[in-house]
Design an enzyme around this catalytic site. Structure first.
Site, PDB file in Angstrom:
ATOM      1  N   SER A  16       0.848  -1.193   0.000  1.00 20.96           N
ATOM      2  CA  SER A  16       0.000   0.000   0.000  1.00 20.96           C
ATOM      3  C   SER A  16       0.886   1.246   0.000  1.00 20.96           C
ATOM      4  O   SER A  16       2.106   1.162   0.133  1.00 20.96           O
ATOM      5  CB  SER A  16      -0.917  -0.014   1.221  1.00 20.96           C
ATOM      6  N   LYS A  36       4.595  -6.076 -10.294  1.00 20.38           N
ATOM      7  CA  LYS A  36       5.732  -5.173 -10.450  1.00 20.38           C
ATOM      8  C   LYS A  36       7.007  -5.886 -10.020  1.00 20.38           C
ATOM      9  O   LYS A  36       6.998  -6.697  -9.100  1.00 20.38           O
ATOM     10  CB  LYS A  36       5.519  -3.899  -9.627  1.00 20.38           C
ATOM     11  N   HIS A  84       9.153   3.508  -3.767  1.00 19.24           N
ATOM     12  CA  HIS A  84       9.197   3.291  -2.325  1.00 19.24           C
ATOM     13  C   HIS A  84      10.213   4.214  -1.666  1.00 19.24           C
ATOM     14  O   HIS A  84      10.580   4.023  -0.511  1.00 19.24           O
ATOM     15  CB  HIS A  84       9.564   1.839  -2.011  1.00 19.24           C
ATOM     16  N   ASP A 114       1.093  36.100  -1.126  1.00 13.46           N
ATOM     17  CA  ASP A 114       1.385  36.402  -2.526  1.00 13.46           C
ATOM     18  C   ASP A 114       1.379  37.890  -2.867  1.00 13.46           C
ATOM     19  O   ASP A 114       1.479  38.249  -4.034  1.00 13.46           O
ATOM     20  CB  ASP A 114       0.373  35.689  -3.431  1.00 13.46           C
ATOM     21  N   SER A 173      -7.833  41.140  -6.068  1.00 16.38           N
ATOM     22  CA  SER A 173      -8.576  42.382  -5.903  1.00 16.38           C
ATOM     23  C   SER A 173      -7.664  43.602  -5.984  1.00 16.38           C
ATOM     24  O   SER A 173      -8.075  44.674  -6.431  1.00 16.38           O
ATOM     25  CB  SER A 173      -9.325  42.374  -4.571  1.00 16.38           C
ATOM     26  N   GLY A 213     -13.825  49.935  -3.661  1.00 22.01           N
ATOM     27  CA  GLY A 213     -13.331  48.874  -2.791  1.00 22.01           C
ATOM     28  C   GLY A 213     -13.916  48.901  -1.394  1.00 22.01           C
ATOM     29  O   GLY A 213     -13.898  47.894  -0.687  1.00 22.01           O
ATOM     30  N   THR A 255      -5.524  48.491   5.362  1.00 17.69           N
ATOM     31  CA  THR A 255      -5.240  48.206   3.961  1.00 17.69           C
ATOM     32  C   THR A 255      -4.160  49.164   3.481  1.00 17.69           C
ATOM     33  O   THR A 255      -3.672  50.003   4.249  1.00 17.69           O
ATOM     34  CB  THR A 255      -6.492  48.372   3.083  1.00 17.69           C
ATOM     35  N   PRO A 290       0.653  44.117   4.407  1.00 24.06           N
ATOM     36  CA  PRO A 290       1.642  44.062   3.323  1.00 24.06           C
ATOM     37  C   PRO A 290       1.399  45.093   2.222  1.00 24.06           C
ATOM     38  O   PRO A 290       2.355  45.608   1.638  1.00 24.06           O
ATOM     39  CB  PRO A 290       1.515  42.633   2.797  1.00 24.06           C
ATOM     40  N   GLY A 291       0.129  45.415   1.926  1.00 26.13           N
ATOM     41  CA  GLY A 291      -0.142  46.436   0.928  1.00 26.13           C
ATOM     42  C   GLY A 291       0.339  47.803   1.387  1.00 26.13           C
ATOM     43  O   GLY A 291       0.935  48.574   0.613  1.00 26.13           O
TER      44      GLY A 291
END
Length: 546
Positions: A57, A107, A217, A384, A426, A463, A471, A527-528
């Site tokens: 398995s 196999k 494996h 991101d 966005s 927005g 923001t 972060p913005g």
């Protein structure tokens, strides 16, 4: 790494029962747990050649996931990476074999050969007609006298299964399987080793390296190589396979996920395979999909097979087995024109050295911040923000020669249009609105710095973000207030103060951070807002003319 399991002793038993419970009644298991784990089809009537496969398995959906019409009849499940016992294999054979006989597809590993082989001998002593084929498709270790059986086994399952479903006799099915085995070739690559439940993970592959030709494996491969990117990885795999692929013969490629690669990564690998040095010999593709896995191994394998017309028909034959992804033609990427309403109307390009230098400097600043902003965003979001801004900045640099640099009114609109096409999420939409609105304001005669403030107002209207909502507005709004006076140094100070204040705002009212627990926001700048602050600080330090 923590796994979703109850105990290592019960993981295989419970996984098998979970598969059966979700099969809609198509599958059952023989009694005899935990020593006998034989999963069988419930619709089987023994009138045709039975196909039995299996092994350790940890390779799910192989092998029990490929039970069904046109594929396997029974699958024998051993412990993780361990061959099932002779009795377990024999039980499966006896349960499904009728007058037409049975083919064992094995196999090429010592335990599987021995246990399936002895079970076949014992089944023959019962008077059953049993044949066995050994799959040895791995080309990673060319000097190995016994090549390993890996993902190419799935092509044997499908072709033999289609013939058996069509009523072919055992000799025909076995001969077809042997013919596939002689010609299918496979090799894999991984960025990490696999993890056996209850066993410490082996950190054999260091960061920045990939292992070429490792086994399913986790056995060591032929070599560890520098990992550069997906293109180089597929190129090395293609190079190993190329010598086994006759020129001028169309091949089927099976692109297999070894378990830990994301769907996104597998699609990138498919793209690279379709553009690789062997692409001109590839006509059909199976996958990309997880078919013969190695627990969560973060890798992939490629199998190539020069299927003739009958074999291709067998591969394309219908089957209800959901784990089988099907065979599709490998085609060029089709590109269609954008609808008229979305086709960009580009202004006439014009050059202005000072504007070009300023805009390029802004882009360079955002690109340099990519890693820092991603790390900051990972604390409160999806990590991101830096990449989103850097991607847009790179696109803007690339488009510089097509921008109306000498006409700032049209330039703002052009930047807005470029961001709407290249910047995701966005933030891309909001910044596109910001620059488009600034361009509209400038075209009505408003001074540039006032036009930027008008752009911010429009962005806030759409927005919904206000000062104090945590923001980029918290840094951009105060910066533009000072920029209206032409003082970029004061604008930079105001942007930094505004950004730093967001670290003490424990409730975001807009953006992705609005869904984050307040404790995770404490002490971390949005972060913005950080991106805006860094942009103004770097421009101020360089004495840029805003």
């Amino acid at each position: 790494m923590t796994l979703f399991m109850n105990s290592k002793e019960d993981i295989v038993n419970e996984a098998v029962d979970g598969l059966i419970a979700c099969s809609g009644g198509r599958l059952a298991r023989l009694d005899g747990y935990p020593h006998i784990r034989a999963v069988v089809r419930t619709d089987w009537d023994r009138s045709k050649v039975a196909l039995v496969s299996g092994g350790g398995s940890g390779h799910e959906p192989s092998h029990a996931g490929f039970l069904g019409q046109g594929m396997l009849t029974a699958a024998i499940c051993g412990d993780v990476f361990a061959s099932p016992s002779v009795d377990a294999v024999l039980a499966g054979i006896l349960a499904v074999t009728g007058p037409a006989g049975c083919l064992l597809i094995v196999k090429n590993y010592t335990g599987d050969r021995l246990n399936f082989g002895l079970a076949a001998e014992r089944a023959r002593a019962f008077g059953l007609n049993v044949s066995m084929v050994i799959v040895d498709d791995d080309v990673a270790l060319p000097d190995l006298p016994q090549a390993r059986g890996v993902a190419g086994t799935l092509l044997v399952h499908k072709i033999a299964g289609a013939l058996a479903e069509g009523g072919a006799d055992l000799a025909t099915v076995a001969a077809a399987a042997e013919n596939v085995i002689r010609r299918v070739r496979s090799i894999g690559m991984s960025l990490d080793t696999c993890m056996v439940p209850g066993v410490p993970k082996e950190d054999r592959i260091p960061p920045g390296k990939a292992e070429l030709g490792l086994g399913i494996h986790g056995e060591a491969g032929v070599e560890q190589v520098d990992y550069i990117d997906a293109r180089t990885a597929v190129g090395m795999v293609a190079d190993k396979l190329s010598g086994h692929m006759p020129d001028g013969v169309p091949h089927v490629a099976l692109l297999n996920n070894l378990g830990g690669a994301s769907v996104l990564e597998m699609q990138v690998l498919a793209y690279e395979l379709a553009n690789s040095a062997i692409a001109d010999r590839l006509k059909f593709v199976i996958g990309p999909a997880a078919m013969m896995t190695s627990l969560e191994m973060r890798g992939f394998s490629v199998s190539v097979f020069p299927a003739d017309a009958e074999e291709l028909a067998a591969l394309q034959a219908e089957t209800p087995v959901t784990a089988w992804p099907g065979v599709r033609a490998l085609t060029p990427v089709e590109i269609r024109d954008l609808p008229d309403g979305l086709r960009p109307i580009k202004p006439l390009p014009s050059d202005h050295p000072a504007t070009r230098a300023f805009l390029t400097r802004c882009c360079e600043i955002l690109i340099a911040c990519e890693a820092d902003l991603n790390a900051l965003d990972a604390r409160t979001g999806d990590g991101d923000t830096g990449t989103t801004l850097a991607t847009a900045a790179r696109a803007l640099v690339h488009a510089m020669d097509d921008l109306p640099l000498a006409d700032h009114t049209q330039l703002y609109r052009a930047i807005g249009q470029e961001l709407s096409q290249t910047m995701g999420g966005s933030s891309g939409v909001l910044l596109a609105i910001f620059f488009a609105a600034a361009g509209d304001a400038a075209s009505s005669g408003m001074p540039i710095r006032e036009a930027l403030k008008a752009g911010l107002e429009r962005m806030q209207q759409v927005g919904g973000a206000e000062l104090g909502d945590r923001t980029m507005v918290d840094a951009l709004h105060p910066a533009l207030q000072h920029l209206a006076d032409g003082d970029i140094a004061a604008a930079a100070v105001a942007a930094r103060e505004g950004a730093d204040r967001t670290a003490e705002m424990l409730r975001a009212k807009a953006g992705r951070a609005a869904y984050v627990n307040p404790d995770q926001l404490r002490g971390y700048v949005d972060p913005g807002a950080e991106a805006v602050a860094r942009l103004f600080e770097k421009l101020s330090a360089a004495g840029a003319d805003a």
